[in-house]
Design a protein around this motif. Structure first.
Motif, PDB file in Angstrom:
ATOM      1  N   GLU A  65       2.001 -12.022  -4.355  1.00 36.91           N
ATOM      2  CA  GLU A  65       2.280 -13.354  -3.799  1.00 36.91           C
ATOM      3  C   GLU A  65       2.478 -13.291  -2.288  1.00 36.91           C
ATOM      4  N   ILE A  66       3.211 -12.289  -1.833  1.00 38.30           N
ATOM      5  CA  ILE A  66       3.456 -12.137  -0.397  1.00 38.30           C
ATOM      6  C   ILE A  66       2.135 -11.988   0.332  1.00 38.30           C
ATOM      7  N   ALA A  67       1.265 -11.135  -0.195  1.00 37.34           N
ATOM      8  CA  ALA A  67      -0.043 -10.919   0.427  1.00 37.34           C
ATOM      9  C   ALA A  67      -0.828 -12.222   0.494  1.00 37.34           C
ATOM     10  N   ALA A  68      -0.826 -12.971  -0.592  1.00 38.62           N
ATOM     11  CA  ALA A  68      -1.584 -14.226  -0.630  1.00 38.62           C
ATOM     12  C   ALA A  68      -0.992 -15.263   0.321  1.00 38.62           C
ATOM     13  N   LEU A  69       0.318 -15.407   0.300  1.00 38.04           N
ATOM     14  CA  LEU A  69       0.961 -16.417   1.143  1.00 38.04           C
ATOM     15  C   LEU A  69       0.804 -16.109   2.632  1.00 38.04           C
ATOM     16  N   LEU A  70       0.817 -14.831   2.991  1.00 36.66           N
ATOM     17  CA  LEU A  70       0.676 -14.440   4.392  1.00 36.66           C
ATOM     18  C   LEU A  70      -0.774 -14.161   4.774  1.00 36.66           C
ATOM     19  N   ARG A  71      -1.671 -14.269   3.783  1.00 33.58           N
ATOM     20  CA  ARG A  71      -3.102 -14.028   4.009  1.00 33.58           C
ATOM     21  C   ARG A  71      -3.360 -12.657   4.635  1.00 33.58           C
ATOM     22  N   PRO A 102       0.912  -2.053 -16.273  1.00 39.22           N
ATOM     23  CA  PRO A 102       1.544  -3.301 -15.860  1.00 39.22           C
ATOM     24  C   PRO A 102       1.720  -4.252 -17.036  1.00 39.22           C
ATOM     25  N   ASP A 103       2.737  -5.071 -16.960  1.00 36.72           N
ATOM     26  CA  ASP A 103       3.028  -6.084 -17.963  1.00 36.72           C
ATOM     27  C   ASP A 103       1.984  -7.189 -17.839  1.00 36.72           C
ATOM     28  N   LEU A 104       1.153  -7.372 -18.852  1.00 31.50           N
ATOM     29  CA  LEU A 104       0.070  -8.353 -18.784  1.00 31.50           C
ATOM     30  C   LEU A 104       0.592  -9.778 -18.649  1.00 31.50           C
ATOM     31  N   ALA A 105       1.696 -10.097 -19.303  1.00 29.95           N
ATOM     32  CA  ALA A 105       2.254 -11.454 -19.186  1.00 29.95           C
ATOM     33  C   ALA A 105       2.673 -11.720 -17.746  1.00 29.95           C
ATOM     34  N   LEU A 106       3.293 -10.743 -17.104  1.00 33.97           N
ATOM     35  CA  LEU A 106       3.698 -10.904 -15.712  1.00 33.97           C
ATOM     36  C   LEU A 106       2.473 -11.039 -14.814  1.00 33.97           C
ATOM     37  N   LEU A 107       1.451 -10.225 -15.046  1.00 35.67           N
ATOM     38  CA  LEU A 107       0.233 -10.319 -14.248  1.00 35.67           C
ATOM     39  C   LEU A 107      -0.417 -11.691 -14.387  1.00 35.67           C
ATOM     40  N   GLU A 108      -0.397 -12.239 -15.604  1.00 38.92           N
ATOM     41  CA  GLU A 108      -0.954 -13.578 -15.813  1.00 38.92           C
ATOM     42  C   GLU A 108      -0.159 -14.627 -15.046  1.00 38.92           C
ATOM     43  N   ARG A 109       1.182 -14.501 -15.029  1.00 40.31           N
ATOM     44  CA  ARG A 109       2.008 -15.453 -14.276  1.00 40.31           C
ATOM     45  C   ARG A 109       1.726 -15.343 -12.784  1.00 40.31           C
ATOM     46  N   VAL A 110       1.559 -14.115 -12.281  1.00 35.47           N
ATOM     47  CA  VAL A 110       1.239 -13.917 -10.873  1.00 35.47           C
ATOM     48  C   VAL A 110      -0.111 -14.542 -10.548  1.00 35.47           C
ATOM     49  N   LEU A 111      -1.098 -14.327 -11.438  1.00 36.50           N
ATOM     50  CA  LEU A 111      -2.431 -14.885 -11.237  1.00 36.50           C
ATOM     51  C   LEU A 111      -2.393 -16.415 -11.208  1.00 36.50           C
ATOM     52  N   ILE A 112      -1.656 -16.999 -12.116  1.00 35.00           N
ATOM     53  CA  ILE A 112      -1.517 -18.460 -12.136  1.00 35.00           C
ATOM     54  C   ILE A 112      -0.863 -18.945 -10.856  1.00 35.00           C
ATOM     55  N   GLY A 113       0.167 -18.249 -10.407  1.00 32.12           N
ATOM     56  CA  GLY A 113       0.838 -18.623  -9.159  1.00 32.12           C
ATOM     57  C   GLY A 113      -0.107 -18.528  -7.967  1.00 32.12           C
ATOM     58  N   LEU A 114      -0.914 -17.480  -7.927  1.00 33.82           N
ATOM     59  CA  LEU A 114      -1.870 -17.325  -6.823  1.00 33.82           C
ATOM     60  C   LEU A 114      -2.931 -18.411  -6.857  1.00 33.82           C
ATOM     61  N   ARG A 115      -3.377 -18.786  -8.024  1.00 38.01           N
ATOM     62  CA  ARG A 115      -4.379 -19.860  -8.140  1.00 38.01           C
ATOM     63  C   ARG A 115      -3.805 -21.196  -7.704  1.00 38.01           C
ATOM     64  N   ASN A 116      -2.500 -21.373  -7.900  1.00 34.74           N
ATOM     65  CA  ASN A 116      -1.868 -22.637  -7.509  1.00 34.74           C
ATOM     66  C   ASN A 116      -1.578 -22.759  -6.034  1.00 34.74           C
ATOM     67  N   LEU A 117      -1.806 -21.694  -5.278  1.00 33.12           N
ATOM     68  CA  LEU A 117      -1.537 -21.737  -3.831  1.00 33.12           C
ATOM     69  C   LEU A 117      -2.506 -22.620  -3.108  1.00 33.12           C
TER      70      LEU A 117
END
Length: 117
Positions: A65-71, A102-117
């Protein structure tokens, strides 16, 4: 093409990390980062990229998320977060995985969060 005076947005972060793309510590992209009290106290003295990470992590954020938010590239972000963690300016919670995967459920939540940016 940009003018001669314009630099790529990736040049500065790589310069700040001395060209490193790997942290001294292994950080999972889903590791959660939050700024420590010490980080809040000294963040104004840091170079801009390090300060931005500290400000952004007032609430838990994953390295991805940090990487995505800070580009910024994920590798550069990992170096910055690793440096901040080694200095005690951020706290990192690595994911718990008994098999090292890695925890797949957590990775999916991160992916969803990144898509929502």
């Amino acid at each position: 093409m940009g003018s001669e005076g314009e630099a790529s947005p990736f040049v500065r972060p790589y310069a700040v990390t001395g060209g490193r793309t790997q942290s001294h510590s292994q950080l999972a992209m889903e590791a959660l980062v939050t700024t420590t009290a010490r980080g809040w106290n000294v963040m104004h003295t840091l170079v801009p990229e390090y300060e931005k990470v500290c400000r952004l992590c007032s609430e838990f954020k994953s390295v991805a998320e940090i990487a995505a938010l800070l580009r910024m590239p994920l590798g550069v972000t990992g170096v910055i977060v690793g440096d901040l963690a080694e200095s005690g300016l951020v706290s990192v919670q690595q994911p718990d995985s008994p098999d090292g995967q890695p925890d797949l459920a957590l990775l999916e939540r991160v992916l969803i969060g990144l898509r929502n940016l």
